[in-house]
Each structure stands twice: as structure tokens, then as C-alpha cells.
Design an enzyme around this catalytic site. Structure first.
Site, PDB file in Angstrom:
ATOM      1  N   SER A 104       0.841  -1.192   0.000  1.00  0.00           N
ATOM      2  CA  SER A 104       0.000   0.000   0.000  1.00  0.00           C
ATOM      3  C   SER A 104       0.880   1.248   0.000  1.00  0.00           C
ATOM      4  O   SER A 104       1.651   1.454  -0.939  1.00  0.00           O
ATOM      5  CB  SER A 104      -0.967  -0.056   1.190  1.00  0.00           C
ATOM      6  OG  SER A 104      -1.984   0.904   1.076  1.00  0.00           O
ATOM      7  N   ASP A 154     -10.194  -4.046  -5.599  1.00  0.00           N
ATOM      8  CA  ASP A 154      -9.571  -3.142  -4.627  1.00  0.00           C
ATOM      9  C   ASP A 154     -10.195  -1.748  -4.747  1.00  0.00           C
ATOM     10  O   ASP A 154     -10.071  -1.102  -5.790  1.00  0.00           O
ATOM     11  CB  ASP A 154      -8.060  -3.066  -4.891  1.00  0.00           C
ATOM     12  CG  ASP A 154      -7.293  -2.416  -3.748  1.00  0.00           C
ATOM     13  OD1 ASP A 154      -7.865  -1.543  -3.074  1.00  0.00           O
ATOM     14  OD2 ASP A 154      -6.129  -2.781  -3.546  1.00  0.00           O
ATOM     15  N   HIS A 185      -8.274  -4.833  -0.989  1.00  0.00           N
ATOM     16  CA  HIS A 185      -6.965  -4.276  -0.637  1.00  0.00           C
ATOM     17  C   HIS A 185      -6.172  -5.177   0.314  1.00  0.00           C
ATOM     18  O   HIS A 185      -5.030  -4.881   0.641  1.00  0.00           O
ATOM     19  CB  HIS A 185      -7.157  -2.889  -0.004  1.00  0.00           C
ATOM     20  CG  HIS A 185      -5.945  -2.021  -0.051  1.00  0.00           C
ATOM     21  ND1 HIS A 185      -5.324  -1.644  -1.224  1.00  0.00           N
ATOM     22  CD2 HIS A 185      -5.221  -1.447   0.954  1.00  0.00           C
ATOM     23  CE1 HIS A 185      -4.284  -0.882  -0.946  1.00  0.00           C
ATOM     24  NE2 HIS A 185      -4.189  -0.753   0.364  1.00  0.00           N
TER      25      HIS A 185
END
Length: 209
Positions: A104, A154, A185
Site C-alpha cells: 500500500s 480493490d 486491498h
């Protein structure tokens, strides 16, 4: 000193072996991915920096002004600082290979550092990156290996932007692999397995004369 320019954790591995830098997601810290790094490679020395920016108390590696809207000046600052941090550790350890893994926000700083210093990493694992801008890559990524992992649903990292990042990296000469799962995610077992295979192959490549 640039060796200590970030609060960080080091998990020792084989002396002279690979260095694996791991970069946490928003709200994580130097402990978030250190155990995963060790799980993925028994011989690598793991270096896990903590992001130096706080967003409502959550650690990040660079500032943003909204979801998916980056402070590009701060991203440039952060990628230059991270490149210097990585270079300092590489100079001190003289490793057989230099690898990166980020999730991320950590994948985003890893990607930005790769763009600004293309020769720094031998291989990089970008897990759920979001690069909403066209990167300027300061040189060629020829011979560099990159694995991108992503979720088809996502909500933070749209698949179209993941595919666009893949195309940009390939256009700069990188050897890119893309591992999808059908979720969002979160990290899933297939991408962990893909990262393990990727890092193992990168480490073996680094041992070749």
C-alpha cells in the site's frame, strides 16, 4: 546519519547475503512486515523503516491531500530521503542483492524510489500500489525485476491503474510480473506465495558470478 534517518528495525540474516527492505502501509510501523520478510527469505537481512509522516496519528512515508491525491513535493522529498537511507545500508552491508517489498503506502514509496533511483534495487515487490500520476523514471530499468500484486476489487487501487503501472515499468525496460486475486486491498495467500517465489529467484540471481 543516513543509516539512521528513519526509525527502523533490522532483522539480521546471512552476512554478505541479500538485503530486503520492507515498507509498511498507512498506520503500520517497522514491525508490520518484518516477520513477513523473514518468512519470505530465511537468509536476507531485513531492514524495516518507519514512515516519518503522521496523518492523524497514522505513520506514512509521504503526505497526501486526499485519498489518492499525493503531495508531489513531499513525495519527491521522501523518495530522495529513502534512496539515501537505502544507499547507506547497502554501503555498510555490501549485500549480494538489494530487494524491496512494500504494501500500500509502502509500495508507493518503494515505487517512487525506484523511479528516482532505477539502479538501486535489483528486484521490487509492489503489493497493492497506487500510482495515480505518470512517473518520470530517471534512467532505465533494464534488467530490474518487479512483481506487482493486486486485488481485482480493490477500492483503493483501481485495477486500471495497476495495469497502467505495469505498462509504464515495462516501457522502461523492467521485467514485470503481475499477480491478481479476486478480493480487495487485503493481502491473500497467492500473492504471498508469488512474493516468496519472486524473492527466491532474485536472491539466486544475485549469487550468480
Amino acid at each position: 546519519m543516513t543509516l539512521d534517518s528513519y526509525i527502523h528495525k533490522v532483522v539480521p540474516g546471512t552476512p554478505g547475503g541479500p538485503l530486503l527492505f520492507v515498507f509498511h502501509g498507512t498506520g503500520g510501523d517497522e514491525n508490520q512486515l518484518a516477520a513477513l520478510g523473514r518468512e519470505l527469505s530465511a537468509e536476507a537481512t531485513i531492514v524495516a523503516p518507519r514512515g516519518d509522516v503522521a496523518e492523524f496519528g497514522a505513520a506514512r512515508f509521504f503526505r497526501r491531500t486526499g485519498e489518492g491525491v499525493y503531495d508531489m513535493d513531499d513525495l519527491a522529498r521522501a523518495s530522495a530521503k529513502m534512496a539515501a537511507f537505502v544507499k547507506a545500508h547497502v554501503a555498510a552491508a555490501r549485500p549480494s542483492a538489494v530487494l524491496g517489498l512494500g504494501y500500500s503506502n509502502g509500495a508507493n514509496i518503494l515505487a517512487a524510489t525506484l523511479f528516482s533511483a532505477p539502479t538501486l534495487f535489483d528486484g521490487a515487490v509492489l503489493m497493492h500500489p497506487l500510482i495515480p500520476f505518470e512517473p518520470h523514471i530517471a534512467g532505465s530499468l533494464a534488467g530490474k525485476r518487479v512483481l506487482i500484486t493486486a486485488g481485482r476489487r480493490d477500492p483503493i487501487c483501481p485495477p486500471v491503474l495497476t495495469s497502467r503501472l505495469e505498462a509504464w515499468l515495462e516501457a522502461s525496460g523492467a521485467e514485470v510480473a503481475l499477480e491478481w486475486h479476486d478480493g480487495g486491498h487485503e493481502l491473500r495467500p497467492n500473492e504471498i506465495a508469488a512474493a516468496r517465489r519472486f524473492l527466491c529467484a532474485s536472491i539466486e540471481k544475485g549469487k550468480q558470478p
